[in-house]
Each structure stands twice: as structure tokens, then as C-alpha cells.
Scaffold this active site. Structure first.
Site, PDB file in Angstrom:
ATOM      1  N   ASN A   1       0.873  -1.326  -0.107  1.00 11.34           N
ATOM      2  CA  ASN A   1       0.036  -0.227   0.192  1.00 11.34           C
ATOM      3  C   ASN A   1       0.859   1.237  -0.067  1.00 11.34           C
ATOM      4  O   ASN A   1       0.406   2.179  -0.500  1.00 11.34           O
ATOM      5  CB  ASN A   1      -0.981   0.017   1.255  1.00 11.34           C
ATOM      6  CG  ASN A   1      -1.714   1.277   1.238  1.00 11.34           C
ATOM      7  OD1 ASN A   1      -2.564   1.606   0.407  1.00 11.34           O
ATOM      8  ND2 ASN A   1      -1.433   2.241   2.223  1.00 11.34           N
TER       9      ASN A   1
ATOM     10  N   ASP B   1       1.632   6.400   0.027  1.00 12.49           N
ATOM     11  CA  ASP B   1       0.866   5.497  -0.488  1.00 12.49           C
ATOM     12  C   ASP B   1       1.315   5.302  -2.106  1.00 12.49           C
ATOM     13  O   ASP B   1       1.455   6.368  -2.850  1.00 12.49           O
ATOM     14  CB  ASP B   1      -0.523   5.715  -0.548  1.00 12.49           C
ATOM     15  CG  ASP B   1      -1.297   5.278   0.687  1.00 12.49           C
ATOM     16  OD1 ASP B   1      -0.448   5.344   1.722  1.00 12.49           O
ATOM     17  OD2 ASP B   1      -2.498   5.215   0.675  1.00 12.49           O
TER      18      ASP B   1
ATOM     19  N   ASP C   1      -0.313  -6.548   3.157  1.00 14.09           N
ATOM     20  CA  ASP C   1      -0.582  -5.582   4.248  1.00 14.09           C
ATOM     21  C   ASP C   1      -1.619  -4.626   3.792  1.00 14.09           C
ATOM     22  O   ASP C   1      -1.396  -3.999   2.723  1.00 14.09           O
ATOM     23  CB  ASP C   1       0.664  -4.901   4.488  1.00 14.09           C
ATOM     24  CG  ASP C   1       0.559  -3.990   5.601  1.00 14.09           C
ATOM     25  OD1 ASP C   1       0.140  -4.228   6.857  1.00 14.09           O
ATOM     26  OD2 ASP C   1       0.891  -2.836   5.547  1.00 14.09           O
TER      27      ASP C   1
ATOM     28  N   GLU D   1      -8.435   1.070  -2.373  1.00 15.45           N
ATOM     29  CA  GLU D   1      -9.315   2.053  -1.853  1.00 15.45           C
ATOM     30  C   GLU D   1      -9.507   3.417  -3.124  1.00 15.45           C
ATOM     31  O   GLU D   1     -10.654   3.781  -3.425  1.00 15.45           O
ATOM     32  CB  GLU D   1      -8.790   3.046  -0.781  1.00 15.45           C
ATOM     33  CG  GLU D   1      -9.295   4.134  -0.091  1.00 15.45           C
ATOM     34  CD  GLU D   1     -10.615   3.755   0.540  1.00 15.45           C
ATOM     35  OE1 GLU D   1     -10.673   3.001   1.241  1.00 15.45           O
ATOM     36  OE2 GLU D   1     -11.704   4.558   0.182  1.00 15.45           O
TER      37      GLU D   1
ATOM     38  N   GLU E   1      -4.818  -8.761   4.641  1.00 17.94           N
ATOM     39  CA  GLU E   1      -5.320  -7.901   5.897  1.00 17.94           C
ATOM     40  C   GLU E   1      -6.424  -7.011   5.375  1.00 17.94           C
ATOM     41  O   GLU E   1      -6.042  -6.108   4.923  1.00 17.94           O
ATOM     42  CB  GLU E   1      -4.102  -7.447   6.512  1.00 17.94           C
ATOM     43  CG  GLU E   1      -4.314  -6.643   7.918  1.00 17.94           C
ATOM     44  CD  GLU E   1      -3.788  -5.463   8.131  1.00 17.94           C
ATOM     45  OE1 GLU E   1      -3.638  -5.015   9.206  1.00 17.94           O
ATOM     46  OE2 GLU E   1      -3.301  -4.828   7.196  1.00 17.94           O
TER      47      GLU E   1
ATOM     48  N   ASP F   1      -0.992  -6.170  16.298  1.00 15.08           N
ATOM     49  CA  ASP F   1      -1.558  -4.730  16.167  1.00 15.08           C
ATOM     50  C   ASP F   1      -2.193  -4.753  17.401  1.00 15.08           C
ATOM     51  O   ASP F   1      -2.305  -5.473  18.383  1.00 15.08           O
ATOM     52  CB  ASP F   1      -2.165  -4.501  14.954  1.00 15.08           C
ATOM     53  CG  ASP F   1      -1.089  -4.229  13.917  1.00 15.08           C
ATOM     54  OD1 ASP F   1      -0.153  -3.903  14.118  1.00 15.08           O
ATOM     55  OD2 ASP F   1      -1.603  -4.596  12.759  1.00 15.08           O
TER      56      ASP F   1
END
Ligand code: NOJ
Ligand code: CA
Length: 542
Positions: free
Chosen positions: A102, A170, A200, A207, A242, A308
Site C-alpha cells: 500500500n 501510498d 498488508d 481504496e 489483511e 497490532d
């Protein structure tokens, strides 16, 4: 029936940096990890997921990559990695690695070129804007740390997109050159023998903020491209994504069974914690029924905790508050306004029965189970450390100095070892637990062994069983002509449960919190201790 390795797997995740220091500089490394492969093989796990080990300024635990084709020199060399892969393969252990696509670190040469030279081919590797739109706060990954998705860069005289820290620009996945780069990176590590990648931040990858609308539509197709590349290079390699997304977005990832193989089961994880907090099975019923059917080749990856925070953002505010009240009542235990920065045992006040119940439950949910280093010995957290580092302390191997993790003076360790209190390394460590048949480590080994005897949980079809006890989750997984039934008492009190159906024939006891009296054939009044659990083999399919 053909076996699908990731449906039979027991996955164990670790960060090379905090697992074992092999060369005595205070930092875990591949040499140390390789020396402990026999330990891992002995525990019964079948697959490792390694957190990022690439060269990195390390401002986000390695999720800020500077070079995708190398090993962080602090952790070893490519040669050490290859030897590690060889030794893992010798023991039949597969290896998944993190693929952080990403974003890169702002120190990555691509970004350096991108920001300094508008003519460079790297300019459009990232997402630039002269007039960025208002940031949607719900898309800011670290809400209490960052306040915008866009950061102004003096050199570029433009803003760049970053969903995570501002030092993680990004990548522009709509750019075919970036896609090519990513496939090349996969090819490199596949040649070195890995069995797949954890993608990841997969939901952010597709998006599409700041990218022209026409290109946005094609973003999801990048997962198809990755899958095509993977399959053509190594047929049985997998993609694990993820993506903490609502149920209706899940089909985007699995496609028709031709995109992502495995998804972290964030939804079920959050409903499991709600059920643990309320001591009733209802949230699990809801969570299980709410999951979409997934294609046959696809799989859920179930977990209790990972590296996390325990994120609770798929629940309502009041549900989140219930979990906070039960397991993280103090503000210092919480993070980002939506998560918990603790490991499981301290959340459950060290109650061994409750800890066993939670892992037994997670291992019996439909899917593949994931453990994290230290889970097997019941490691705790260090809330004096900032942010998520509280749950990233070094592995506790023994009661020797630095928990046997490293020989350096303690102030030179990569992270402090937990040395005080009930979770200090003198109390909680591998060597001591291995000498004690009653210790958690030996219980986890048994759990793994029995789970491997029950392929129904990994391959099967779920049936939630009706009972007369609201505190009990009763479920059955059927597969070909086999069936297993699991009962979990979420409450801290004795209970007696009757299954409303008797279709299951004779039930043979497989696993439980202690030996119980034999069952009656009518499956009435089955006893469960407080936080008790029992697994059965049903001799007749449902
Ligand atoms: C998810 C990782 O698990 C987390 O540790 C990291 O900070 C973000 N992605 C950004 O890469
Ligand atoms: Ca080292």
C-alpha cells in the site's frame, strides 16, 4: 479428496527482530530464528508468517520498506534467509512473508525520485495532488496520531497521499509500472521458496483516493493480476489479505475463489471478544451467521491477537465499551480510540481456564488457526512501552539474563524484556514450562495435535447447534462423512447443556478442559465446568 495445505495449516507469526538474537547484538535475527526451528517444528505448527524483515528506517516496525529485495542488515543477510528457508523446508514448515504494497517508506529510492523529479518515471508511482480533497476521518488509519490523509512536500510542491503515518507515502496501484514492480517482488521471494504473502493493508490498496475514477474501477483487478502471477510462478502459493472490512465487502476479496485465498477473520474476532466479555454465546451466533459463504478454495484465518491493537471498530460504540470495561478498563490499555494494546492473558487476569477456553474456541471455529509467538507460554504485555510496542516484547526463552533472548547488556536490547510481575521472564518462559507437564505450553501442543486430527474444522461446513444454555456455543463442522462437535462454556459457572438434536449418534470425547464423565446417548445434561470446553467426534454425519 485432494488436500489444500492452508486448510490444514497451523500458522505461527513472529517478528525476526524479537524472536532470538543469534549474533549477540541485542536484535533478533535469521541465525537465531533458524536455530529455533526445531522448537517450532516440535510445537506442531506447520507454517510461519514473518513480519516485514526488509531494510527499513523502522518507524513502523518494518512496515515502512526501503528496499523490497533485501534483508534488513540488522537481521542478517539474504544468505541467512536462504539458509533459514532451507532449514524450514527440511522440517516441512512453510513460510509466508509480509508484502507491504500500500505504501513504502519515504526513504525508498522510488519516493526520493518521485518527489524530486516531476519528469521521472517514478513520479506517478505515488499519488500526488495540488489540491487534495478533505480527508475522510474514517479513512485515517492512526486517528490519534495523524490528522490528514495528505502531506505537503516542499520538493514536489504538491501533497502526497498517506493512509498510515506521514512517512509512509501510498503507492499508486493504478499505475501499471507499480503493478509490474510488485509482481517482480513476489517473483523474487517465490524463487527463494516462500509459500505466499500477507498483503498488508489490502483494503487500502484498493481504496482509490486521489486516483481518477476510471482507474479506480480497475484497482480490484490488481488482486486478480497478483493471483495470476502467483499461480503461474508457484501453483500452491497463497495470498493472505489483511482487510478489516464489513461483511458485505468480503466477496471483493475472495471473488469467485480466484482472488485472495485467505482473509483474516476480523469480524469473528471482534464478536468472539464480545462473547467473552458478556459471557454468552449470542454474539458468536451473530458473528458466525453474519459471515458470508465463501468459495470452496478460500479460507478464514482465525486469531485471538496479533501484533497490532485488538481493533473493535466493527462493533457499535456501546459494544466496544463493554469490551473495554471487561478487558481494558484503564485508558493506558486502549489505543486509537478503538482498540486494546494488551495480550490475552493479562486481559483475562491470568485465568488459565479462561485462556484455554479462548484458544480452544478459536481453534475450533471454521478456518485455519493463527498463533503468535509467546502465545504458547502465555506471555504478557508491557504497558509502559509506547503504542503497539506494548505487545511486541522479545520472546521469553528461559530465566537466564534477558530471558535467554540475547547476551547483550539489557540497555542494548531492541525492546526491553518483560522482567517484573506475573508475566516477567522468570515466571513465564519456554524452558521452565517445557519441564512442567501442566504448563500452558504443553496444553497448546496438545491443542495443536488434536486440531490436526480434526480436518472438519478446516474444510467442513458449519452448523450452529441449538441448546438450552445461552452461555454455551455448541457447533458442529461436517466434512465428507465426518463430523466434530465442540461445546464452549463462556461463563464462569458450572453448566449443564442439552443439545436439541440427537442426530449425531455416539459422540466420542476428543478434547476437554478435564476428563468428564461419559455422555448419555440422548445428549442431555452434558456437563461443562466454568469456562469448560469439550470436543467430540460424532460417529454419524449430520
Ligand atoms: C497493518 C500492520 O499490521 C500494521 O502493523 C502497520 O502499522 C500498518 N498495516 C501499516 O503498514
Ligand atoms: Ca542479532
Amino acid at each position: 479428496m485432494k488436500s489444500i495445505w492452508y486448510k490444514d495449516a497451523i500458522i505461527y507469526s513472529l517478528d525476526v527482530e524479537t524472536f532470538m538474537d543469534g549474533n549477540g547484538d541485542g536484535i533478533g535475527d535469521f541465525v537465531g530464528l533458524t536455530q529455533h526451528l526445531n522448537y517450532l517444528a516440535g510445537s506442531g505448527i506447520t507454517c510461519l508468517w514473518l513480519l516485514p524483515f526488509y531494510p527499513s528506517p523502522n518507524r513502523d516496525n518494518g512496515y515502512d520498506v526501503m528496499d523490497y529485495y533485501n534483508v534488513d542488515p540488522r537481521l542478517g543477510t539474504l544468505g541467512d534467509f536462504v539458509e533459514f528457508m532451507h532449514q524450514a523446508r527440511e522440517r516441512g514448515i512453510r513460510v509466508l512473508i509480509d508484502l507491504v504494497i500500500n505504501h513504502t517508506s519515504d526513504q525508498h529510492p522510488w519516493f526520493q525520485q518521485s518527489r524530486s523529479n516531476p519528469q521521472s518515471r517514478y513520479r506517478n508511482y505515488y499519488v500526488w495532488s495540488k489540491n487534495p480533497p478533505e480527508s475522510d476521518p474514517s479513512l485515517i488509519a492512526f486517528p490519534t496520531v495523524e490528522d490528514s490523509l495528505w502531506e505537503y512536500d516542499e520538493q514536489a510542491e504538491a501533497y502526497y497521499l498517506h493512509h498510515f503515518y506521514k512517512h509512509q507515502p501510498d503507492l499508486n496501484i493504478a499505475n501499471p509500472l507499480v503493478r509490474e514492480e510488485i509482481c517482480k517482488i513476489m517473483g523474487f521471494w517465490l524463487e527463494l521458496g516462500v509459500s505466499g504473502f500477507r498483503i498488508d493493508a489490502a483494503s487500502f490498496v484498493i481504496e482509490g483516493i486521489g486516483i481518477a475514477e476510471a482507474q479506480q474501477a480497475s484497482l480490484q483487478s490488481f488482486f486478480d493480476e497478483m493471483r495470476g502471477f502467483l499461480t503461474s510462478h508457484q501453483g500452491d502459493a497463497v495470498l493472505l489479505a489483511e482487510a478489516n472490512v464489513p461483511a458485505e465487502e468480503i466477496p471483493t476479496y475472495f471473488g469467485q475463489g480466484n482472488r485472495i485465498h485467505l482473509l483474516f477473520n476480523f469480524l469473528l474476532n471482534q464478536y468472539m471478544f464480545l462473547a467473552l466479555a458478556r459471557q454468552t454465546a449470542e454474539p458468536l451466533h451473530y458473528g458466525l451467521k453474519n459471515l458470508p459463504e465463501i468459495p470452496a478454495q478460500c479460507q478464514w484465518l482465525n486469531f485471538v491477537r496479533h501484533h497490532d491493537e485488538l481493533t473493535l471498530d466493527r462493533l457499535s460504540d456501546s459494544e466496544m465499551q463493554e469490551i473495554f470495561a471487561a478487558f481494558a478498563p484503564e485508558e493506558k490499555m486502549q489505543i486509537f480510540g478503538r482498540g486494546i494494546r494488551r495480550r490475552l492473558p493479562p486481559m483475562l487476569k491470568g485465568d488459565r481456564r479462561h485462556i484455554e477456553l479462548t484458544y480452544s474456541l478459536m481453534f475450533s471455529l471454521p478456518g485455519t488457526p493463527l498463533l503468535r509467538y509467546g502465545d504458547e507460554i502465555g506471555m504478557g504485555d508491557d504497558l509502559s512501552l509506547p503504542g503497539r510496542t506494548s505487545v511486541r516484547t522479545p520472546m521469553q526463552w528461559s530465566d537466564e539474563p534477558n530471558a535467554g533472548f540475547s547476551k547483550v547488556p539489557p540497555d542494548q536490547l531492541i525492546q526491553p524484556i518483560i522482567s517484573e510481575g506475573a508475566y516477567g521472564y522468570k515466571e513465564v518462559n519456554v524452558a521452565q514450562e517445557q519441564r512442567d507437564p501442566a504448563a500452558l505450553i504443553n496444553w497448546i501442543e496438545r491443542l495443536i495435535r488434536i486440531r490436526k486430527q480434526c480436518p472438519e474444522f478446516g474444510y467442513g461446513t458449519l452448523h450452529i447447534l441449538e441448546t438450552d444454555a445461552p452461555c454455551v456455543l455448541a457447533h458442529c463442522c461436517t466434512w465428507s462423512d465426518r463430523a466434530v462437535i465442540a461445546l464452549h462454556n463462556l461463563a464462569n459457572q458450572d453448566c449443564s447443556v442439552t443439545l436439541k438434536s440427537t442426530d449425531y449418534g455416539h459422540l466420542s470425547e476428543l478434547f476437554g478442559d478435564h476428563p468428564y464423565e461419559s455422555l448419555h446417548r440422548d445428549h442431555k445434561a452434558i456437563q461443562l465446568s466454568p469456562y469448560g470446553y469439550r470436543w467430540f467426534q460424532a460417529n454419524q454425519a449430520h
